[in-house]
Design a protein around this motif. Structure first.
Motif, PDB file in Angstrom:
ATOM      1  N   ARG B  16       0.837  -1.206   0.000  1.00 27.22           N
ATOM      2  CA  ARG B  16       0.000   0.000   0.000  1.00 27.22           C
ATOM      3  C   ARG B  16       0.871   1.254   0.000  1.00 27.22           C
ATOM      4  N   SER B  38      -9.626   6.869   7.850  1.00 31.10           N
ATOM      5  CA  SER B  38      -9.643   5.611   7.098  1.00 31.10           C
ATOM      6  C   SER B  38      -8.338   5.455   6.310  1.00 31.10           C
ATOM      7  N   TRP B  42      -5.649   2.463   6.903  1.00 32.99           N
ATOM      8  CA  TRP B  42      -5.291   1.627   5.758  1.00 32.99           C
ATOM      9  C   TRP B  42      -3.772   1.594   5.566  1.00 32.99           C
ATOM     10  N   ARG B 157      -7.140   2.775  -2.691  1.00 30.87           N
ATOM     11  CA  ARG B 157      -7.866   1.757  -1.945  1.00 30.87           C
ATOM     12  C   ARG B 157      -8.945   1.059  -2.779  1.00 30.87           C
ATOM     13  N   LYS B 160      -9.675  -4.132  -4.026  1.00 26.95           N
ATOM     14  CA  LYS B 160      -9.488  -4.803  -2.746  1.00 26.95           C
ATOM     15  C   LYS B 160      -8.595  -6.032  -2.863  1.00 26.95           C
ATOM     16  N   GLU B 164      -8.850  -8.177   2.371  1.00 27.62           N
ATOM     17  CA  GLU B 164      -9.908  -7.163   2.521  1.00 27.62           C
ATOM     18  C   GLU B 164     -11.263  -7.775   2.179  1.00 27.62           C
ATOM     19  N   TYR B 256     -14.214  -2.853   7.889  1.00 32.48           N
ATOM     20  CA  TYR B 256     -14.669  -3.071   6.509  1.00 32.48           C
ATOM     21  C   TYR B 256     -16.178  -3.285   6.486  1.00 32.48           C
ATOM     22  N   LEU B 325     -12.925   0.002   3.793  1.00 33.85           N
ATOM     23  CA  LEU B 325     -12.564   0.406   5.151  1.00 33.85           C
ATOM     24  C   LEU B 325     -13.072   1.811   5.411  1.00 33.85           C
TER      25      LEU B 325
END
Lengths: 393, 393
Positions: B16, B38, B42, B157, B160, B164, B256, B325
């Motif tokens: 990420r 969020s 994340w 994001r 997924k 997730e 989530y 999320l």
């Protein structure tokens, strides 16, 4: 209009508006843009979970307030605010989370059409007034100057009316029941989320007289070393013997809160925690004595810290804050703080969450009270719940 | 560090971070200040109800992320983020809701000490980055230029990962149970808040495998004419025969979400509502067909609106948005919208709440689906729940 079920009389709303206008006049403001959802609700009755898109209430010296927000939420405004429908303005859905246009361009156009100009107050540091909102509003209104009015409305909310206290006392009954439920059910092997489900159940069911509303903060209930941090929520692991958990929760009625925190230890608490309990209970008592009309807010913190110091516990920072009507993410009013430097003079009708938390290296202890400043004598606690560390074996 | 129970592998967090850094490089950013809770979670795993005070995660091209926030919440960061403790910085409690100093002066000092300069991205229109925060940060950092990076992290994001989707599918199981509970219990004479207590109960209890987390929006369940507005919450009046209520709720697991909305009518629904049901069910079906990898997001809205128009229902605006999320006040990701003008190309792994709401003059109808874009064929629904207006007599 007949279907609007306002939580307060129209006179009460008129009185609030007058107080805010007097404050605006004092600061030379021709207009106030209110974006904090709790301020919007306090001034107009507006209630809805729509603060995730841009919205505001516009206050001017003469006209009724204007509710402004997303078009589909204007429908919610029509069902919750006291103003006429012509004072409700919606913007097109295309502006919602758009990358090319911003809702505050629309608000600027609305203000221009209403001939609003001069000194405009904005809540620079209240929730939901983003840096982008400020940018788009200011660059699209040339005939205006902008002034920080953060907290202007919040301060007018400090002293509670009789009806506000009715809701807060009802919320206090609810949070007592929530804690009773915790004490009844918490035990080794119970998943934490399963207990939270019961806490929500008791809180939302409320009493026969008053159903429960959602508190502006979710239950905080860290265990053992997690309780060294104040704002952790929950997971699905089980409670185990040999650890303490503090439960920071609130009852809520028509958006008015009564927070209360107690700590429960499963098994035999270590001596240092029992010592800390003694210090906190004595400190709370001394703090309540100092929480009198005419004293400073800071005096409450000093009274508490003095006791804690006697027990060898060093504590600084805030140990309380004003409470009342609120929307997420906070149930505080963000005005008066119980900390030594706060010189606000306490007045009858003010309400606080007096919350000395001890967050130590690998455990935590919280014992708190929601309190009301009265005309004579020490503060009254809104709840009637044993002030102690609970031990379950 | 061993006590940190991360919801994802360190590799996933590293991936990420790499994607965000690539995006920063593309935009020429030397630093990114992430304030959306969020996005903070994340990127780092941070989880706590502390977003009512100023906090951020600082991303630079080389170093690990820095968590910055209130001193007492730094303790929560130590228990939830993957970074070393030296990458966690707390500010003094005196800055909290102070009228004389602002936390972002502290952040500016921190960045100066870390020699951060050049182009800094800030989330101008994400939640919790106030106009005041921007003012204090920019005026205290002279060696920097500031650029709008609203949504930069949010867009990364959109697609997924497998893990997730594990959480979202678990949340989908939970929201199915919540709706079953509603259908079982709702009846004339039941106080609305008492039903909400049961909805929370089912949601937070969750399943044996996954306890429920708190959804980022509270249950929305307006009845009769109130259902003409989408975002009203609840009160303590009773359900009555002869009105419909839509229930917009979500299951939530480790932040989530899987939202799902159904409408229940007590008694015999009017013909126009049954017609609208037919239109929505057919429209949802056509929308799902259009929700394919390679199509535009706008194509889903067009497919739905076409069916509705055939039934004489005019509908515009958004009828869906990206989900995953989230923290209050929204469970959407605020990136892709299902509206005709949205040209985003759908990719496998993207997840949406496809939610065509009909808010008519004195009633409302919502039937929605949480969906996953797959490699081939129409979108998969995360829940398996009858797509209909429920009638209870």
């Amino acid at each position: 209009m007949s279907e609007v079920r306002l939580p307060f009389t129209r006179d009460e709303y008129a009185g609030r508006l007058n107080r805010v206008r007097a404050q605006m006049a004092k600061r030379g403001l021709d207009c106030l843009i209110v974006t904090d959802p709790s301020n919007m609700a306090w001034l107009t009755g507006y209630d809805g979970w729509s603060f995730y898109t841009h919205q505001a209430v516009v206050i001017t010296p003469q006209e009724d307030p204007i509710w402004w927000g997303r078009g589909i939420d204007a429908r919610g405004a029509r069902r919750t605010v006291y103003m006429d429908h012509e004072n409700i303005a919606g913007y097109p859905d295309d502006l919602v989370q758009s990358v090319t246009e911003h809702p505050h361009q629309h608000l600027a156009d609305l203000l221009t059409a209403k001939r609003v100009k001069g000194s405009i107050g904005v809540e620079l540091d209240n929730y939901y007034y983003s840096a982008a909102a400020h940018h788009h509003l200011t660059t699209n209104l040339n005939d205006a100057s902008f002034h920080d009015a953060t907290g202007l409305v919040n301060w007018e909310r400090a002293v509670k009316s009789e009806q506000e206290l009715v809701y807060m006392r009802a919320a206090a009954r609810i949070v007592e029941n929530m804690h009773l439920k915790i004490l009844e059910l918490v035990e080794p092997g119970l998943r934490k989320n399963d207990l939270v489900a019961e806490i929500y159940g008791a809180g939302i069911r409320g009493t026969e007289e008053h159903g429960g509303d959602y508190p502006s903060i979710v239950p905080l209930l860290p265990t053992g070393p997690d309780a060294s941090a104040p704002h952790l929520t929950w997971d699905d692991r089980t409670f185990e013997k040999g650890a303490g958990t503090f439960f920071e929760i609130a009852g809520c009625v028509r958006r008015y809160h009564a927070p209360l925190c107690r700590t429960v230890f499963l098994g035999d608490p270590p001596r240092e925690m029992l010592e800390a309990e003694k210090a906190l209970v004595e400190g709370l008592g001394e703090g309540l004595e100092a929480a009198r009309a005419g004293n400073r807010a800071g005096d409450v913190a000093i009274a508490l810290f003095k006791v804690l110091a006697r027990y060898g516990v060093e504590k600084e920072g805030r140990c309380g804050y004003a409470i009342g009507l609120s929307y997420p993410p906070d149930w505080g009013e963000r005005t008066i703080s119980f900390r030594p430097t706060d010189n606000t003079i306490l007045e009858p009708g003010m309400t606080f969450h007096f919350m000395p938390g001890l967050w130590m290296e690998d455990w935590g202890l919280e014992l708190t009270e929601s309190i009301l400043i009265v005309a004579d004598g020490p503060a009254e606690t809104l709840t009637n719940y044993p002030r102690q560390l609970f031990v379950k074996n």
